[in-house]
Scaffold this motif. Structure first.
Motif, PDB file in Angstrom:
ATOM      1  N   THR A  38       7.362 -17.775  52.088  1.00 29.33           N
ATOM      2  CA  THR A  38       8.721 -17.888  51.558  1.00 29.33           C
ATOM      3  C   THR A  38       8.703 -18.671  50.254  1.00 29.33           C
ATOM      4  N   ARG A  72      13.620 -13.064  57.970  1.00 36.00           N
ATOM      5  CA  ARG A  72      13.903 -13.727  59.244  1.00 36.00           C
ATOM      6  C   ARG A  72      15.172 -14.550  59.103  1.00 36.00           C
ATOM      7  N   LYS A  73      15.953 -14.581  60.171  1.00 34.88           N
ATOM      8  CA  LYS A  73      17.135 -15.431  60.260  1.00 34.88           C
ATOM      9  C   LYS A  73      16.719 -16.730  60.931  1.00 34.88           C
ATOM     10  N   VAL A  74      16.854 -17.837  60.230  1.00 35.51           N
ATOM     11  CA  VAL A  74      16.525 -19.150  60.786  1.00 35.51           C
ATOM     12  C   VAL A  74      17.786 -19.998  60.657  1.00 35.51           C
ATOM     13  N   GLY A  75      18.401 -20.279  61.804  1.00 33.71           N
ATOM     14  CA  GLY A  75      19.695 -20.957  61.760  1.00 33.71           C
ATOM     15  C   GLY A  75      20.689 -20.045  61.063  1.00 33.71           C
ATOM     16  N   THR A  78      18.800 -16.908  55.831  1.00 34.45           N
ATOM     17  CA  THR A  78      17.881 -15.778  55.862  1.00 34.45           C
ATOM     18  C   THR A  78      16.684 -16.121  54.987  1.00 34.45           C
ATOM     19  N   GLU A  79      15.494 -16.105  55.585  1.00 30.32           N
ATOM     20  CA  GLU A  79      14.266 -16.380  54.843  1.00 30.32           C
ATOM     21  C   GLU A  79      13.585 -15.061  54.503  1.00 30.32           C
ATOM     22  N   TYR A  81      10.098 -13.336  53.185  1.00 27.29           N
ATOM     23  CA  TYR A  81       8.665 -13.546  53.035  1.00 27.29           C
ATOM     24  C   TYR A  81       8.141 -12.565  51.988  1.00 27.29           C
TER      25      TYR A  81
END
Length: 170
Positions: A38, A72-75, A78-79, A81
């Motif tokens: 990321t 990816r959804k983190v909390g 959206t991250e 890569y």
């Protein structure tokens, strides 16, 4: 030495040349050689600001050298890569008087590398016949191929910086 393969990105446009001309972007590509990352991970690995990391990754993406490979959804965030679009980057041969961009970046990496027992730097001079030149050049390429075979992505990075050339005699 140029190797034609489907896994190479061949630099052809001015935009791509400008993208690889930056030492920071060169360092980002080094990080992404090890796998997707990321913007935040890149910034942390290189010790640069997240905004700077974001800017340089966007330049590389616009030039087609990196792309988003996973989201990816983190909390609530959206991250994304990013990964290199090819395993290797092929630069065109520089014209007379043009800099060897990758060699300049590699030299900067050598200068930035911490002093330790895992760093060998040497400069040797020799006078060689054309036949001796060819034989030694073959051995250099065999050594580079051997290093490639030994590569283990789980181990720390190691670079081999070689410039075997006939200097302009004065």
């Amino acid at each position: 030495m140029t190797t034609e393969d489907a896994d190479s990105v061949h630099i052809q446009t001015d935009e791509q040349l400008r993208a690889v001309a930056s030492h920071t972007r060169h360092r980002i590509l080094r990080v992404l050689r090890d796998g997707p990352a990321t913007i935040t991970q890149i910034a942390e690995r290189l010790g640069i600001a997240k905004g700077s990391s974001n800017h340089h990754v966007k330049v590389l993406a616009k030039a087609g050298l990196v792309a988003v490979v996973e989201t990816r959804k983190v909390g609530g965030v959206t991250e994304q890569y990013y990964a290199m679009t090819g395993r290797r980057i092929e630069l065109p041969e520089p014209g007379a008087g043009q800099p060897e961009t990758l060699m300049r970046h590699a030299l900067a990496d050598v200068e930035d590398a911490p002093p330790n027992e895992q760093k060998t730097i040497a400069l040797n001079h020799a006078r060689l016949s054309p036949e001796a030149w060819e034989e030694f050049n073959k051995r250099v390429h065999a050594l580079m191929a051997e290093l490639k075979e030994l590569s283990d992505p789980t181990q720390p990075a190691a670079d081999l910086f070689i410039a075997f050339y006939r200097p302009k005699d004065v």
